[in-house]
Design a protein around this motif. Structure first.
Motif, PDB file in Angstrom:
ATOM      1  N   TYR A 130      -1.438  15.171  12.304  1.00 27.62           N
ATOM      2  CA  TYR A 130      -1.157  14.672  10.967  1.00 27.62           C
ATOM      3  C   TYR A 130      -1.192  13.152  11.040  1.00 27.62           C
ATOM      4  O   TYR A 130      -0.653  12.554  11.973  1.00 27.62           O
ATOM      5  CB  TYR A 130       0.224  15.128  10.483  1.00 27.62           C
ATOM      6  N   LEU A 131      -1.835  12.532  10.063  1.00 31.37           N
ATOM      7  CA  LEU A 131      -1.990  11.084  10.034  1.00 31.37           C
ATOM      8  C   LEU A 131      -1.359  10.560   8.749  1.00 31.37           C
ATOM      9  O   LEU A 131      -1.764  10.948   7.655  1.00 31.37           O
ATOM     10  CB  LEU A 131      -3.471  10.717  10.098  1.00 31.37           C
ATOM     11  N   LEU A 132      -0.357   9.698   8.905  1.00 26.08           N
ATOM     12  CA  LEU A 132       0.353   9.139   7.757  1.00 26.08           C
ATOM     13  C   LEU A 132       0.102   7.641   7.675  1.00 26.08           C
ATOM     14  O   LEU A 132       0.290   6.913   8.647  1.00 26.08           O
ATOM     15  CB  LEU A 132       1.869   9.393   7.891  1.00 26.08           C
ATOM     16  N   PHE A 133      -0.324   7.190   6.490  1.00 22.17           N
ATOM     17  CA  PHE A 133      -0.500   5.776   6.180  1.00 22.17           C
ATOM     18  C   PHE A 133       0.595   5.382   5.197  1.00 22.17           C
ATOM     19  O   PHE A 133       0.753   6.046   4.164  1.00 22.17           O
ATOM     20  CB  PHE A 133      -1.852   5.517   5.493  1.00 22.17           C
ATOM     21  N   VAL A 134       1.338   4.329   5.498  1.00 23.87           N
ATOM     22  CA  VAL A 134       2.353   3.821   4.573  1.00 23.87           C
ATOM     23  C   VAL A 134       2.087   2.339   4.350  1.00 23.87           C
ATOM     24  O   VAL A 134       2.079   1.553   5.292  1.00 23.87           O
ATOM     25  CB  VAL A 134       3.788   4.029   5.124  1.00 23.87           C
ATOM     26  N   ASP A 135       1.864   1.984   3.099  1.00 32.74           N
ATOM     27  CA  ASP A 135       1.631   0.594   2.723  1.00 32.74           C
ATOM     28  C   ASP A 135       2.995  -0.066   2.525  1.00 32.74           C
ATOM     29  O   ASP A 135       3.777   0.358   1.679  1.00 32.74           O
ATOM     30  CB  ASP A 135       0.825   0.547   1.427  1.00 32.74           C
ATOM     31  N   THR A 136       3.280  -1.109   3.306  1.00 29.92           N
ATOM     32  CA  THR A 136       4.577  -1.779   3.203  1.00 29.92           C
ATOM     33  C   THR A 136       4.613  -2.816   2.088  1.00 29.92           C
ATOM     34  O   THR A 136       5.681  -3.269   1.714  1.00 29.92           O
ATOM     35  CB  THR A 136       4.950  -2.481   4.525  1.00 29.92           C
ATOM     36  N   PHE A 137       3.436  -3.195   1.596  1.00 34.56           N
ATOM     37  CA  PHE A 137       3.324  -4.244   0.573  1.00 34.56           C
ATOM     38  C   PHE A 137       4.024  -5.527   1.029  1.00 34.56           C
ATOM     39  O   PHE A 137       4.607  -6.241   0.237  1.00 34.56           O
ATOM     40  CB  PHE A 137       3.875  -3.778  -0.780  1.00 34.56           C
ATOM     41  N   SER A 138       3.970  -5.787   2.329  1.00 35.22           N
ATOM     42  CA  SER A 138       4.594  -6.985   2.883  1.00 35.22           C
ATOM     43  C   SER A 138       3.852  -7.419   4.143  1.00 35.22           C
ATOM     44  O   SER A 138       3.004  -6.688   4.657  1.00 35.22           O
ATOM     45  CB  SER A 138       6.068  -6.727   3.208  1.00 35.22           C
ATOM     46  N   LEU A 139       4.191  -8.592   4.644  1.00 32.67           N
ATOM     47  CA  LEU A 139       3.607  -9.090   5.881  1.00 32.67           C
ATOM     48  C   LEU A 139       4.104  -8.271   7.068  1.00 32.67           C
ATOM     49  O   LEU A 139       5.223  -7.762   7.049  1.00 32.67           O
ATOM     50  CB  LEU A 139       4.000 -10.551   6.113  1.00 32.67           C
ATOM     51  N   ALA A 140       3.274  -8.185   8.087  1.00 32.46           N
ATOM     52  CA  ALA A 140       3.704  -7.552   9.335  1.00 32.46           C
ATOM     53  C   ALA A 140       4.771  -8.430   9.973  1.00 32.46           C
ATOM     54  O   ALA A 140       4.681  -9.665   9.910  1.00 32.46           O
ATOM     55  CB  ALA A 140       2.522  -7.395  10.288  1.00 32.46           C
ATOM     56  N   PRO A 141       5.780  -7.808  10.580  1.00 35.85           N
ATOM     57  CA  PRO A 141       6.789  -8.633  11.261  1.00 35.85           C
ATOM     58  C   PRO A 141       6.169  -9.366  12.438  1.00 35.85           C
ATOM     59  O   PRO A 141       5.165  -8.930  13.010  1.00 35.85           O
ATOM     60  CB  PRO A 141       7.828  -7.608  11.726  1.00 35.85           C
ATOM     61  N   LYS A 142       6.748 -10.478  12.805  1.00 36.01           N
ATOM     62  CA  LYS A 142       6.213 -11.327  13.878  1.00 36.01           C
ATOM     63  C   LYS A 142       6.030 -10.534  15.173  1.00 36.01           C
ATOM     64  O   LYS A 142       5.017 -10.679  15.847  1.00 36.01           O
ATOM     65  CB  LYS A 142       7.143 -12.515  14.106  1.00 36.01           C
ATOM     66  N   PRO A 151       0.337 -13.198  10.604  1.00 40.46           N
ATOM     67  CA  PRO A 151       0.207 -11.944   9.848  1.00 40.46           C
ATOM     68  C   PRO A 151      -0.671 -12.094   8.615  1.00 40.46           C
ATOM     69  O   PRO A 151      -0.708 -13.158   7.991  1.00 40.46           O
ATOM     70  CB  PRO A 151       1.640 -11.606   9.466  1.00 40.46           C
ATOM     71  N   ASN A 152      -1.376 -11.026   8.309  1.00 37.75           N
ATOM     72  CA  ASN A 152      -2.155 -10.963   7.078  1.00 37.75           C
ATOM     73  C   ASN A 152      -1.216 -10.655   5.918  1.00 37.75           C
ATOM     74  O   ASN A 152      -0.011 -10.510   6.098  1.00 37.75           O
ATOM     75  CB  ASN A 152      -3.256  -9.905   7.199  1.00 37.75           C
ATOM     76  N   ASP A 153      -1.787 -10.512   4.732  1.00 35.75           N
ATOM     77  CA  ASP A 153      -0.975 -10.331   3.526  1.00 35.75           C
ATOM     78  C   ASP A 153      -0.288  -8.979   3.437  1.00 35.75           C
ATOM     79  O   ASP A 153       0.689  -8.839   2.716  1.00 35.75           O
ATOM     80  CB  ASP A 153      -1.843 -10.512   2.271  1.00 35.75           C
ATOM     81  N   ASN A 154      -0.807  -7.965   4.145  1.00 40.15           N
ATOM     82  CA  ASN A 154      -0.247  -6.622   3.984  1.00 40.15           C
ATOM     83  C   ASN A 154      -0.233  -5.870   5.301  1.00 40.15           C
ATOM     84  O   ASN A 154      -1.221  -5.863   6.033  1.00 40.15           O
ATOM     85  CB  ASN A 154      -1.054  -5.840   2.942  1.00 40.15           C
ATOM     86  N   HIS A 155       0.871  -5.229   5.580  1.00 41.80           N
ATOM     87  CA  HIS A 155       1.049  -4.443   6.797  1.00 41.80           C
ATOM     88  C   HIS A 155       1.002  -2.960   6.420  1.00 41.80           C
ATOM     89  O   HIS A 155       1.756  -2.511   5.553  1.00 41.80           O
ATOM     90  CB  HIS A 155       2.399  -4.799   7.427  1.00 41.80           C
ATOM     91  N   ILE A 156       0.114  -2.212   7.053  1.00 43.89           N
ATOM     92  CA  ILE A 156      -0.004  -0.769   6.844  1.00 43.89           C
ATOM     93  C   ILE A 156       0.547  -0.073   8.093  1.00 43.89           C
ATOM     94  O   ILE A 156       0.068  -0.319   9.205  1.00 43.89           O
ATOM     95  CB  ILE A 156      -1.472  -0.333   6.627  1.00 43.89           C
ATOM     96  N   LEU A 157       1.557   0.762   7.911  1.00 42.81           N
ATOM     97  CA  LEU A 157       2.080   1.565   9.019  1.00 42.81           C
ATOM     98  C   LEU A 157       1.216   2.809   9.136  1.00 42.81           C
ATOM     99  O   LEU A 157       1.006   3.524   8.147  1.00 42.81           O
ATOM    100  CB  LEU A 157       3.532   1.970   8.753  1.00 42.81           C
ATOM    101  N   VAL A 158       0.700   3.078  10.331  1.00 38.35           N
ATOM    102  CA  VAL A 158      -0.156   4.245  10.547  1.00 38.35           C
ATOM    103  C   VAL A 158       0.408   5.017  11.734  1.00 38.35           C
ATOM    104  O   VAL A 158       0.476   4.502  12.838  1.00 38.35           O
ATOM    105  CB  VAL A 158      -1.625   3.849  10.822  1.00 38.35           C
ATOM    106  N   GLN A 159       0.817   6.256  11.474  1.00 40.11           N
ATOM    107  CA  GLN A 159       1.372   7.113  12.510  1.00 40.11           C
ATOM    108  C   GLN A 159       0.570   8.398  12.587  1.00 40.11           C
ATOM    109  O   GLN A 159       0.200   8.969  11.560  1.00 40.11           O
ATOM    110  CB  GLN A 159       2.826   7.468  12.203  1.00 40.11           C
ATOM    111  N   CYS A 160       0.333   8.859  13.819  1.00 45.00           N
ATOM    112  CA  CYS A 160      -0.399  10.102  14.023  1.00 45.00           C
ATOM    113  C   CYS A 160       0.455  11.044  14.863  1.00 45.00           C
ATOM    114  O   CYS A 160       0.674  10.804  16.051  1.00 45.00           O
ATOM    115  CB  CYS A 160      -1.730   9.830  14.725  1.00 45.00           C
TER     116      CYS A 160
END
Length: 140
Positions: free
Chosen positions: A26-38, A51-60
């Motif tokens: 199972y692959l889950l993408f979660v858009d944090t709508f925020s910068l990636a933490p340092k 960091p770029n403008d948006n951090h996407i959490l991706v878990q498999c």
């Protein structure tokens, strides 16, 4: 390998990958709508991480050991899905899933059961308040 989108909300997407009738991941993408933490980029880029403008959490969550080809196909899928998004940071985090996400989804209230099991498996906080869009081609 086949994939099926199980869930789409404004901030997440969940996919099931299978070989024949066997679910393998199972692959889950979660858009944090925020910068990636340092600390996200420091392990890779040391002190040069901006960091770029948006951090996407991706878990498999994997249900069994993946072959090299299966793992590469899942990584390629994630890359294809996210490569057209501007200014994002992501990394696919693989872990062994303790249980399959079996539910009555998409029938009746099965979507709530799927979301509950997904939140438990991925330690996420997905909330579905209105299931009216589940029958739409694009859910939201």
């Amino acid at each position: 390998m086949d994939f099926q989108r199980l869930l789409l909300t404004k901030d997440c997407e969940l996919f099931r990958f299978s070989v024949g009738i066997e679910s393998i991941a199972y692959l889950l993408f979660v858009d944090t709508f925020s910068l990636a933490p340092k600390n996200f980029g420091e392990a890779i880029f040391e002190d040069d991480f901006n960091p770029n403008d948006n951090h996407i959490l991706v878990q498999c969550g994997i249900l069994r050991e993946l072959t090299t080809l299966e793992r590469e196909e899942i990584l390629s899928f994630a890359e294809k899905l996210l490569s057209s998004k501007p200014s994002i940071d992501y990394m696919v985090d693989f872990f062994h899933a303790e249980a399959d996400l079996e539910s009555d989804y998409p029938e009746g209230d099965g979507v709530f059961d799927l979301v509950s099991k997904t939140n438990e498996l991925f330690k996420s906080n997905i909330v579905i308040e209105d299931t009216s869009s589940i029958n739409n081609i694009v859910q939201k």
